[in-house]
Design a protein around this motif. Structure first.
Motif, mmCIF file in Angstrom:
data_model
loop_
_atom_site.group_PDB
_atom_site.id
_atom_site.type_symbol
_atom_site.label_atom_id
_atom_site.label_comp_id
_atom_site.label_asym_id
_atom_site.label_seq_id
_atom_site.Cartn_x
_atom_site.Cartn_y
_atom_site.Cartn_z
ATOM 1 N N GLY A 9 -8.001 6.551 5.683
ATOM 2 C CA GLY A 9 -8.255 7.622 6.855
ATOM 3 C C GLY A 9 -6.892 8.172 7.466
ATOM 4 N N PHE A 10 -5.789 7.885 6.662
ATOM 5 C CA PHE A 10 -4.386 8.615 7.080
ATOM 6 C C PHE A 10 -4.914 10.237 6.612
ATOM 7 N N THR A 11 -4.489 10.859 7.422
ATOM 8 C CA THR A 11 -4.515 12.353 7.506
ATOM 9 C C THR A 11 -3.202 13.226 7.587
ATOM 10 N N ASP A 12 -2.003 12.358 7.292
ATOM 11 C CA ASP A 12 -0.904 13.235 7.456
ATOM 12 C C ASP A 12 0.275 12.391 6.356
ATOM 13 N N ILE A 13 0.728 13.045 5.371
ATOM 14 C CA ILE A 13 1.493 12.223 4.503
ATOM 15 C C ILE A 13 2.533 13.513 4.405
ATOM 16 N N ILE A 14 3.839 12.851 4.522
ATOM 17 C CA ILE A 14 4.943 13.703 4.171
ATOM 18 C C ILE A 14 5.505 13.035 2.912
ATOM 19 N N LEU A 15 5.352 13.814 1.823
ATOM 20 C CA LEU A 15 5.973 13.637 0.583
ATOM 21 C C LEU A 15 7.274 14.078 0.453
#
Length: 125
Positions: free
Chosen positions: A31-37
């Motif tokens: 359910g994570f909707t914001d990932i900074i890669l």
């Protein structure tokens, strides 16, 4: 809105393999909707993993042209987070190589919400 949707996950990465995509898929399933890669200066032959990851609308891909180290990658991501994610409750940093399971990342995010403070995950040897 899922409690995890207002937590950003930061993933610094150097020369990833298919584990990166497994990590991202797991985070999205939780359910994570914001990932900074952050691509920390990876070799050309590893760039396709970043491209595949960035195909997800939930993934923001940042680049270092040369390897600057994990600390610099985290700083780049934190600066981006502070400048662009004022609505988010906080961040969880994790490794992109599968060392941290999505369930564990979600547990740290939940603890952050419950305690409204910084939470550090530690290994139990």
């Amino acid at each position: 809105m899922s409690q995890l949707s207002n937590v950003t996950v930061i993933l610094p990465s150097l020369d990833p393999d298919d584990k990166l995509l497994t990590v991202i898929d797991g985070l999205l399933q939780y359910g994570f909707t914001d990932i900074i890669l952050v691509n920390d200066g990876s070799k050309k032959e590893n760039l396709h993993y970043f491209e595949e990851a960035a195909a997800h609308t939930e993934v923001e891909l940042l680049h270092h042209e040369v390897n600057r180290g994990k600390g610099a990658a985290l700083k780049t991501a934190m600066t981006f987070f502070l400048d662009n994610r004022p609505e988010q409750a906080g961040v969880v940093t994790a490794d992109a190589d599968g060392q941290h399971l999505a369930a564990d990342i979600a547990a740290v995010a939940a603890a952050m919400h419950e305690q409204d403070r910084i939470v550090f995950g530690v290994r139990d040897f």
